[in-house]
Motif scaffolding. Structure first.
Motif, short mmCIF file in Angstrom:
data_model
loop_
_atom_site.label_atom_id
_atom_site.label_comp_id
_atom_site.label_asym_id
_atom_site.label_seq_id
_atom_site.Cartn_x
_atom_site.Cartn_y
_atom_site.Cartn_z
N TYR A 90 0.82 -1.20 0.00
CA TYR A 90 0.00 0.00 0.00
C TYR A 90 0.86 1.26 0.00
O TYR A 90 0.63 2.19 -0.78
CB TYR A 90 -0.93 -0.01 1.22
N LEU A 93 2.52 2.08 -3.29
CA LEU A 93 1.64 2.64 -4.32
C LEU A 93 1.18 4.05 -3.97
O LEU A 93 0.85 4.82 -4.86
CB LEU A 93 0.41 1.73 -4.50
N LYS A 94 1.11 4.39 -2.68
CA LYS A 94 0.42 5.61 -2.30
C LYS A 94 1.31 6.72 -1.75
O LYS A 94 0.90 7.88 -1.72
CB LYS A 94 -0.63 5.27 -1.22
N ILE A 200 -6.98 2.39 7.69
CA ILE A 200 -6.94 1.33 6.68
C ILE A 200 -6.29 0.11 7.31
O ILE A 200 -5.17 0.18 7.80
CB ILE A 200 -6.16 1.82 5.44
N ASN C 243 -8.54 3.04 -2.65
CA ASN C 243 -7.24 3.33 -2.02
C ASN C 243 -6.63 2.07 -1.44
O ASN C 243 -5.46 1.76 -1.67
CB ASN C 243 -7.42 4.32 -0.86
N LEU C 247 -5.36 1.37 -5.77
CA LEU C 247 -5.65 2.12 -6.99
C LEU C 247 -5.60 3.62 -6.73
O LEU C 247 -5.85 4.07 -5.61
CB LEU C 247 -7.07 1.77 -7.49
N ASP C 248 -5.34 4.41 -7.75
CA ASP C 248 -5.59 5.83 -7.67
C ASP C 248 -7.10 6.04 -7.72
O ASP C 248 -7.83 5.22 -8.28
CB ASP C 248 -4.91 6.58 -8.84
N THR C 249 -7.58 7.14 -7.13
CA THR C 249 -9.03 7.33 -7.00
C THR C 249 -9.44 8.75 -7.37
O THR C 249 -8.70 9.71 -7.14
CB THR C 249 -9.48 7.06 -5.54
N THR C 274 -7.14 10.62 -4.80
CA THR C 274 -6.02 11.17 -5.57
C THR C 274 -6.45 12.45 -6.29
O THR C 274 -5.68 13.40 -6.38
CB THR C 274 -5.52 10.13 -6.60
#
Lengths: 289, 289, 289, 289
Positions: A90, A93-94, A200, C243, C247-249, C274
């Motif tokens: 996570y 990616l973020k 999360i 998220n 994934l981007d959101t 995002t």
């Protein structure tokens, strides 16, 4: 008491076995006696295994090493899937840069290190660097001062609109036959209630854990969910999570669920394992045949 | 913004005023500036007041003394009703002997002392005396080692079937303009979730707090709920609790509820105060007329 | 207000777009005006799309047909992923025979039909066939008598130790500009609290929804999570779920989240998209360039 | 099994007995056989009694009449304290005019009638009178169309910033030896979760119920909490509520708590009654002595 199934005859019906770690392979005293025979049998029969654990206190390499030290040298770190690995994925990616602050031991921090950001203990966050903190991760219940650092975490999360990630959702873990210890999942829940934000969470019973292990297999060969069985000691994480992901499940009575309570717990929760076994140990007698 | 009422004209309509302490009479910096004028006015007009607080960290005598030190020497300890006093009343009725173990400072322990039992800090409980522990009380967030003593409390409550009493149900309290501190109510919730037992809570919004103050008045003279107004800064404790007990309520904007959020918070929670005032301070101008 | 991004320039950066349905593509009045231009653009640019929805009231074929009737004939039923499909997959793996009882319309029942078992409405369960019920599925809030059938469901689940599956976890859904309707997710929560068992839920924010769509792509070609963007109107389902899956959101302001509340909601929940866009519609002007 | 106490010898030690109704005095079949002997004994000994119940479906007069019809003609309506009476007291203090809308039977509405306002069923609320609705009260699970009126209640509470009052907090009630029925408390919880507002609840375990009965005694003569014993069948309402209010408590095994589960339930919840008895019936043999 419900029918007790024979563990060996169960694993004979599947290609892959997912194991929970605590209460199945080991307990507070060390390895579950005889568990090495199970892994020897799996090897002989050409079955695959994965250890799917909510323990984010140490890296897979360190976890494997601790199995080796205790005499289970068959365990391959590549077969260990922990909730800490999902937290890491996570973050990769973020989070682009800045600081990832964590609660836990220095060992747990190895999970979430990346050259793009600085990985700092909550104790190292102060007014000069708080603006660079881009995520907070709850890894382990040790390695920090509870009073100082829990209070500091609350205030960091009130000031910064950043993701808070929980890498171990367990409430408590056994310390001895009688005592438990508060797990980082409980601390995270307390902080979440105070700051009023949505954290999360990674870890069983969430399907993402099972999906991660499933994808490790799929990356190498075709696999069907019907060929996998999940073995665990806890209805609320291992069994409901395995069921929901579509796997057959084995409840073992060597950990959280006591033999005398199993049937009543299954009835009262409605969480029904496919099988129930004394433990994940294959007896000598069984191996002879 | 909703209509802002004049605090003086409100209290003119009632015989008794109940005040919350934090966010109404004082804040993290000390007394709310000008609050002494309100108490002088109450005295001149022959109105009664009570301070109804979830703060169980110190006894009423100690709380009154701290008002005196800050210049509000009018405060009478007999007019302070705290959730700690309800915890004490409960213990008096329910515990016969043995040990009452507490989490909190030595000051907070004064509340719950009684010659019938020993009052010991959680740190003083061990295998030789655990069998005599007949109640555990959560008093205050300071005065103990969080890591050692929270874990110990979890294990005491798993082993002993005894009441666990929460003398302050707040989640957090303000430490400065920007920072809060985790309150013992949050720690109690965390422990309750782990041990799976039902704790007994005292404090607003529970009606028992208001009933206690109401009974103090009734012991001396007849009183009707319509003659009392509750003044507080928090919708979820002061206002809903006062409303439910059948009192008129004043929301003041000097604490937890910010002026810019008041209307939206009232609408979204459905917790409607009878009046809204800037603060519980009566302005000079108002006093002149 | 936070920076508003241009929807067209966002989708230019991704290979695949996941859309939530309600509040993004349609609302209580029908299609979001202009949404057909977005799908035309995706087709011209060779981008893939999936509609990822918690709506289990009708099958993908029926859902696609309703888009066609409203003028969006580009929608392919194979691109619709609904929580009902996950419920179906679960039943296929876990139920061998007997009866699957459901709450919902006859249309919603098509999802869960299988020749191995009988699919019966709760109204059709009685003392002669209750022992054959092997699962209960909460599909939709219509198609049954609430008083009779909710009470009956409670008693079936108290008597039978079987899985209860929730195919739509939403609490409520919009019926008009001012009114909402109670969704089956709320009814399932009420029943779960009464019977005290653990239900199995499918739907966003759970990762299993995203994984299902992701696997549909992977079955045909290699894909990386960085090539996918999730578009939704609800922080607590679309954005946190996207998220968490990595994934981007994109948060769009055409549904549950109002433009004037977006920034405050993001700050107070800590759920950070995002990007933020007015809607998922690409304007004519944008298309001309 | 824990020691079973003799009910007669317990009530000999107190001046006043508080009884829960359902599971103690009556069950789904009618009166608990022999319960009239207990009331005859109380009368002979000059003991006072109160029936403290969460049942707001009928007025005290109607409830008393139903005891009379079943042969227990000793019951005085003035000795019945129900959560509906607290709801009424709240409305009297807080609602000035307009409409009080309710969910429940016409009988339950008698509780909340007052000449100052109109008392209307939810079904009677529409666009012409919704602006006059000043409170919504959840009284009983019967007397309305669940689908129509629950949905309507949700939308009334979304539009109007008014108090929502729950006059019966129970989740479910027994209908026969095997079946339960969803109680209005469960419906209220579902609506509260959807509208996101804070409802006001009356009923055990809340102390306000016990205070109301306690005040009825105090209005006539001095009384001390040590002279009262609370008798109930449910740990989570009767016993924890009585304990918290400072009363001694008797758990009877004639209702919700089965004899075989009593000890385990007490241990796992930590809710400890002062005594445990088979039932509230005094046996002939006991009366002879």
């Amino acid at each position: 008491m419900k029918h007790i199934d024979n563990f060996r005859s169960i694993i004979d019906r599947y290609q892959v076995v997912f194991f929970d770690a605590f209460g199945v392979l080991k307990n507070y005293k060390g390895l579950v006696p005889g568990i090495e025979k199970t892994f020897r049998y799996l090897e002989e029969q050409g079955k695959e295994y994965y250890i799917v654990t909510n323990d984010a206190s140490r890296s897979p390499a360190q976890l494997a090493e601790s199995y080796h030290r205790n005499g289970l040298d068959i365990i391959d770190p590549e077969r260990i899937v922990s909730s800490g690995m999902l937290a890491k994925e996570y973050l990769d990616l973020k989070v682009k840069d800045g600081i990832v602050a964590f609660m836990g031991t220095p060992e747990s921090a190895h999970y979430i290190e990346n050259e793009r950001w600085q990985t700092l203990s909550i104790a190292e966050i102060n007014s000069t660097n708080i603006d660079k903190v881009n995520a907070v991760v709850f890894m382990d219940d040790e390695g920090f001062d509870w009073f100082e650092d829990i209070n500091k975490t609350v205030n960091i999360l009130r000031k910064r609109t950043i993701p808070a990630i929980v890498a171990n959702t367990d409430y408590a873990y056994p310390l001895s036959v009688n005592d438990v210890s508060v797990a980082i999942g409980s601390i995270a829940n307390m902080v979440e209630n105070i700051v009023g934000k949505e954290f999360i969470r990674f870890g069983k019973p969430d399907s993402q854990m099972f999906m991660f292990a499933y994808d490790l297999i799929r990356d190498r060969r075709p696999i069907n969910k019907k060929e996998i069985v999940m073995v665990g000691d806890t209805l609320f994480t291992d069994i409901i999570g395995g069921n929901k992901f579509g796997l057959d499940t084995v409840l073992v009575l060597s950990g959280n669920t006591l033999a005398e309570d199993a049937e009543a717990n299954i009835h009262s929760t409605g969480i029904v394992p496919t099988y129930i076994c004394e433990s994940a140990v294959i007896n000598e007698g069984e191996l002879d045949f």
